[in-house]
Design a protein around this motif. Structure first.
Motif, mmCIF file in Angstrom:
data_model
loop_
_atom_site.group_PDB
_atom_site.id
_atom_site.type_symbol
_atom_site.label_atom_id
_atom_site.label_comp_id
_atom_site.label_asym_id
_atom_site.label_seq_id
_atom_site.Cartn_x
_atom_site.Cartn_y
_atom_site.Cartn_z
ATOM 1 N N LYS A 1 41.578 43.677 48.459
ATOM 2 C CA LYS A 1 41.917 44.152 47.119
ATOM 3 C C LYS A 1 40.926 43.621 46.087
ATOM 4 O O LYS A 1 40.281 42.627 46.370
ATOM 5 N N HIS B 1 46.605 39.401 51.906
ATOM 6 C CA HIS B 1 46.708 38.184 52.715
ATOM 7 C C HIS B 1 48.128 37.626 52.784
ATOM 8 O O HIS B 1 48.441 36.852 53.666
ATOM 9 N N TYR B 2 49.017 38.103 51.872
ATOM 10 C CA TYR B 2 50.398 37.640 51.993
ATOM 11 C C TYR B 2 51.039 38.102 53.309
ATOM 12 O O TYR B 2 51.924 37.458 53.831
ATOM 13 N N PHE C 1 56.581 34.087 42.357
ATOM 14 C CA PHE C 1 55.251 33.519 42.639
ATOM 15 C C PHE C 1 54.854 32.698 41.421
ATOM 16 O O PHE C 1 54.761 33.235 40.313
ATOM 17 N N GLU D 1 52.084 29.692 39.968
ATOM 18 C CA GLU D 1 50.910 28.844 40.195
ATOM 19 C C GLU D 1 50.788 27.856 39.048
ATOM 20 O O GLU D 1 50.992 28.228 37.892
ATOM 21 N N ARG E 1 37.833 32.319 36.572
ATOM 22 C CA ARG E 1 37.984 33.703 37.040
ATOM 23 C C ARG E 1 38.395 34.623 35.889
ATOM 24 O O ARG E 1 38.854 35.743 36.118
ATOM 25 N N TYR F 1 37.102 38.317 35.777
ATOM 26 C CA TYR F 1 37.766 39.218 36.736
ATOM 27 C C TYR F 1 39.203 39.472 36.298
ATOM 28 O O TYR F 1 39.670 40.599 36.199
ATOM 29 N N ASP G 1 47.087 41.847 39.897
ATOM 30 C CA ASP G 1 46.530 40.785 40.733
ATOM 31 C C ASP G 1 47.491 40.354 41.841
ATOM 32 O O ASP G 1 47.079 40.054 42.953
ATOM 33 N N LYS H 1 50.741 32.602 36.179
ATOM 34 C CA LYS H 1 49.694 31.572 36.273
ATOM 35 C C LYS H 1 50.036 30.479 35.272
ATOM 36 O O LYS H 1 50.715 30.738 34.277
#
Ligand code: BG6
Length: 482
Positions: free
Chosen positions: A150, A180-181, A216, A218, A225, A228, A237, A336
């Motif tokens: 992605k 990747h999850y 989720f 973080e 980043r 991006y 994301d 985030k």
């Protein structure tokens, strides 16, 4: 299968993803004896470097206790070709390199061989590189597999265009879209939990489940980043891909088999039943610096425009409109720069319809994906001892205590192994991707068109004000203390 001569080309070999994820994962598989015996790995990138420089870069994120001998043996099979992403001659040189290795290893092009093209590349060059591979590198005498990462577009239309462009070059069977999850231990575990135990399936529906939260968090911002991230935001994301993939596995009906198409059919069925997300069902946030100035705000990053309204936090309520789930709110939350690192699925059951014990809290099943793999069920018990009161406790399967000597592999290692085995079950099919974008695109466009302002929240906090009230009000979530 381990005997099939295999070449793995990693495009973007000097980039962050390759360094942090792809090469450590390849090394992990190599160390475990899981890479094919006759494997050749070729890094390809624009940077001019000597083979030693490349080796240094490729190993820069290996664990400090990686055995020197194994690293040396691994590097023996790792070569490097530098080239541009739009120059035919550079890709032809890559093809010669691949052919040269095969000749040197006495691998005739009449025998079975696998060529894997792993694109650890920014989306701006995806299609160019895919076209170059097809024109100048693709070898029809062997099995070809293309791995892409992605972002797969930034909305429904651009994703369809990308799928169309990639589809014009490769068969769907050749394409492996990584999320990747899907390679994470506890995400892979959901199918086993649900369909290998008699008791979960019995209550896995709207009659017993009140709400489901997929969270989720973080503890760090987008430092480094920002450029991006600002183009994408937290919904693109993390939510549209990782969280929605997890949701589809938690919600799916039992597949006919564990075969990739059966599993993906069932996941896609769930996505088809999700209505497009509404702005009223969404809470958006963007982090600001801490009061003491120790942590920067999102917009303090030089690569982020000062007037950015890109959300770094979002919480949304979704509904799966089928017989199993009608009326059950699914809350997905991602952010985030929050107070902790955590990814979990919290399934809250309904109130106990029973007056024997007044004022009961609700049961919950929690599947913790990270940082510590665990499954626990919040369960009410009699308080131990002479008391007759009730207490909230857990039936707790913490992997750290139960499986302390098992090393949980990184998601990328399991996914690369799947690619080598040609197993698509943990990769995103193009129709799944299409459905995922259908759910989020109207909301994303509305946010952009109407310049919807995200609510500020402080770096390291739990999110914008009202984050928990939102879940209580919108999803009927009840706290589980007695
Ligand atoms: C990536 C996102 O896909 O997933 C990142 O682009 C995010 O923003 C990452 O940090 C999280 O992955 P993990 O495996 O660290 O939970």
């Amino acid at each position: 299968k381990n005997d099939v001569p295999t070449t793995i080309v990693v495009f973007g070999a000097s980039g962050d993803l390759a360094k942090k994820k792809t090469f450590p994962a390849l090394f992990h598989l190599f160390e475990q004896g899981l890479l094919p015996k006759r494997v050749s790995i070729i890094g390809y990138a624009r940077t001019q470097m000597t083979i030693d420089e490349f080796h240094k870069r490729a190993t820069s994120h290996f664990s400090p206790d990686a055995k020197k001998d194994s690293v040396a043996a691994f590097l023996k099979v790792c070569n490097y070709v530098s080239g541009k992403y739009d120059v035919d001659a550079d890709f032809q040189a890559l093809r010669s390199e691949i052919d040269g290795h095969e000749r040197a290893a006495n691998i005739s092009n009449e025998c079975e061989r696998i060529h894997v093209y792993y694109m650890a590349l920014p989306p701006s060059v995806f299609v160019d590189v895919a076209g170059q591979i097809k024109r100048n590198v693709y070898d029809e005498t062997c099995t070809n597999r293309v791995v892409i990462e992605k972002p797969f577009g930034h909305d429904l239309e651009s994703s369809r265009k990308l799928s169309h462009d990639i589809g014009a070059l490769f068969d769907e069977a050749e394409v492996f879209r990584i999320d990747h999850y899907l390679g994470k231990e506890m995400v892979k575990n959901i199918l086993s939990l649900r369909f290998a135990n008699v008791f979960y399936e019995a209550v896995w529906n709207r009659h017993y489940i009140s709400n489901i939260q997929i969270t989720f968090k973080e503890p760090f911002g987008t430092e480094g980043r920002g450029g991006y991230f600002d183009e994408f935001g937290i919904i693109r994301d993390v939510m549209q891909n990782h969280l929605l993939q997890v949701l589809s596995i938690v919600a799916m009906n039992q597949p006919q088999s564990l075969g990739a198409e059966d599993v993906r059919d069932r996941k896609t069925e769930v996505l088809r039943r999700i209505l497009p997300l509404q702005l009223e069902d969404t809470m958006l946030g963007q982090y600001v610096g801490t009061k003491d100035g120790s942590k920067p705000g999102y917009k303090d990053d030089d690569t982020v425009p000062k007037n950015s309204i890109t959300p770094t936090f979002a919480q949304c309520v979704l509904h799966v409109d089928n017989d199993r789930w009608r009326g059950v709110p699914w809350v997905i939350k991602a952010g985030k720069a929050l107070d902790e690192a955590k990814m979990l699925i919290r399934i809250q059951f309904k109130d106990m319809p029973n007056a024997l014990f007044p004022k009961l809290a609700r049961n919950e099943l929690v599947i913790q994906v990270s940082p510590k793999e665990a499954v626990y069920i919040k369960t009410i018990v009699k308080e131990p001892g002479l008391s007759t009161s009730l207490a909230m406790s857990e039936l707790d399967l913490s992997y750290k205590t139960r499986y302390h000597d098992v090393k949980i592999p990184d998601a990328y290692a399991t996914l690369i192994l799947d690619v080598l085995n040609g197993d698509h079950s943990n990769f995103v099919r193009s129709d799944e991707l299409d459905e995922a974008w259908r759910i989020f695109t109207p909301l994303l466009h509305q946010i952009e068109k109407e310049h919807v302002q995200p609510m500020p929240y402080e770096y390291g906090s739990k999110g914008p004000d009202g984050v928990y009230q939102f879940v209580e009000n919108r999803a009927g979530y009840k706290r589980t203390s007695l």
